[in-house]
Write an enzyme that holds these catalytic residues in place. Structure first.
Site, PDB file in Angstrom:
ATOM      1  CD  GLU A 167      72.878  62.881  22.008  1.00 21.19           C
ATOM      2  OE1 GLU A 167      72.535  61.712  22.181  1.00 21.19           O
ATOM      3  OE2 GLU A 167      72.691  63.505  20.936  1.00 21.19           O
ATOM      4  CD  GLU A 354      68.679  61.183  23.790  1.00 21.12           C
ATOM      5  OE1 GLU A 354      68.936  60.723  22.646  1.00 21.12           O
ATOM      6  OE2 GLU A 354      68.705  62.391  24.051  1.00 21.12           O
TER       7      GLU A 354
END
Length: 451
Positions: A167, A354
């Site tokens: 991320e 995720e």
């Protein structure tokens, strides 16, 4: 409509964690301080002054945690390697005890039939590198490549595929633009060099991995962007936000160039951060897979703050998690189909790296932990994933967030995402109802495909 069992026979089931969120042992066996150690010690930075000093004590309890993974029947386990354990100052001498820990972890996973999927950087930059600029400094990208070489030279004989970064959008925005995560800088648009230098670090690390014949992935937080209303100003704002959140960290990898950032007053050189040859380095090694972290869509309206070309609008009329995030399972299908339509043949196979939700769950008097909201969340999102696969999107696996309740960054220990409840005072692990549900789902999928 396809359901969650309508997935390919070779679909991979996993769970994810991150080093600073679970390992603890922050001052043991030669580990150096990370930006999160320093940030969490700052008064008011983390809710109730919580830190990751102990977390889930996974550093000492990893055999117990691997047994929990085995109980689920996982194909793979996504974890991150703590850079400060490997190079305490981010460069130079290697800490042998740090490498030895991940040696033990990888071997124990393989002995349990679980494929390791390591992430090389999940936000815990060595503080010594931050002291000389962190990801705002171009040199950090080269230090990251050196660290990658050290790690894969030790573990690459047993680990086939690697995730470089987790991320980078969130790390740039929360860590460097808004200051609500480590390292706690609040630079707004002046944080954008941290985007380019992370991607440059990815490209350099990917070249290291390719030289050794290893697979390369990156895990991006991506979101469907919804326009708040019919006003053309809302549509322009949504386009600007999509460029920042989604395209800034995907277009260079898959298309070889940055998106149009003129709404932010920027050209493709990101204020001078991009040098000749950088974009070729970033895209050059290619990707074997794109990791997608999905939690919710984002609804965008015309700007209300003169400093940004957009504003965020609430998504109403849907359930919300304990973190107050909107629950929109079909957003995952929308996102995946949108990626396929946007990038076409340039899009590599996708793995959901995720997906999960925070629930305020605690053990009942009998010791059980019921979390029906989490089960509903996972079921809905896996049905949406199956629908995307039915529409032709190549999705190879699903790693839920998270295996364990853990240190949830600026929220400390107040948000519980785990399939396994952790009592942070005693370190007792208690599998929740969602653990049994996920275990049974994995078993049912295998029985359907191979029975």
């Amino acid at each position: 409509m396809p359901n969650r069992l309508d997935l390919p026979s070779d679909f991979r089931w996993g769970a994810s964690t991150a080093a600073y969120q679970i390992e603890g042992a922050v001052a043991e066996d030669g580990r150096g301080p990370s930006v999160w150690d320093v940030f969490a010690a700052r008064p008011g930075a983390v809710r109730d002054g919580h830190t990751g000093a102990v977390a889930c004590d996974h550093y000492h309890r990893y055999p117990e945690d691997i047994a929990l993974m085995q109980g689920l029947g996982l194909d793979g386990y996504r974890f991150s390697i703590a850079w400060p354990r490997i190079q305490p100052t981010g460069a130079g001498p290697v800490n042998p005890e740090g490498l030895a820990f991940y040696d033990r972890l990888v071997d124990a996973l393989l002995e349990s039939g679980i494929t390791p999927l390591p992430t090389l950087f999940h936000w815990d930059l060595p503080q010594a590198l931050e002291d000389v600029g962190g990801w705002l400094d171009r040199d950090t990208a080269y230090r990251f490549a050196e660290y990658t070489s050290v790690v894969v030279d030790r573990l690459g004989d047993r680990v086939p595929t690697w995730i470089t970064l987790n991320e980078p959008f969130v790390h740039m925005v929360y860590g460097y633009a808004l200051g609500i995560h480590a390292p706690g800088r609040a630079l707004m648009l002046d944080a954008l060099p941290a985007a380019h230098h992370q991607l440059l670090g990815h490209g350099l690390a990917a070249a290291v991995l390719r030289e050794r014949g290893l697979g390369v992935m990156i895990a991006n937080n991506l979101t469907p962007v919804w326009t708040a209303g019919p006003d053309p100003a809302d549509a322009a704002a949504a386009t600007a936000y999509d460029a920042l959140h989604n395209r800034l960290f995907t277009d260079p990898l898959l298309l070889g160039h940055y998106p149009d950032l003129s709404a932010f007053g920027l050209t493709e050189d990101l204020g001078g951060a991009v040098r000749p040859g950088d974009l070729k380095l970033i895209a050059g090694p290619g990707l074997d897979g794109l990791g997608v972290n999905y939690y919710n869509p984002t609804r965008i309206a015309a700007p209300t703050d003169p400093g940004l070309p957009f504003s965020e609008a609430p998504i109403e009329g849907v359930p919300r998690t304990a973190f107050d995030w909107p629950v929109v399972p079909d957003g995952l299908r929308e996102l995946l189909v949108g990626l396929r339509d946007r990038y076409g043949a340039a899009l590599p196979p996708i793995t959901i790296t995720e997906n999960g939700c925070s629930v305020a769950d605690e053990p009942a008097p009998g010791g059980t932990v019921r979390d029906p909201d989490r089960i509903s969340y996972l079921a809905g999102h896996l049905d949406a994933l199956a629908a995307a696969v039915a529409e032709g999107v190549d999705v190879r696996g699903y790693y839920t967030w998270s295996l364990l309740d853990n240190f949830e960054w600026a929220e400390g220990y107040h948000q519980r995402f785990g399939l396994v409840h952790v009592d942070f005072d005693t370190q007792k692990r208690t599998p929740k109802a969602s653990y049994a549900w996920y275990r049974d789902l994995i078993a049912a999928h295998r029985a359907l495909q191979h029975g």
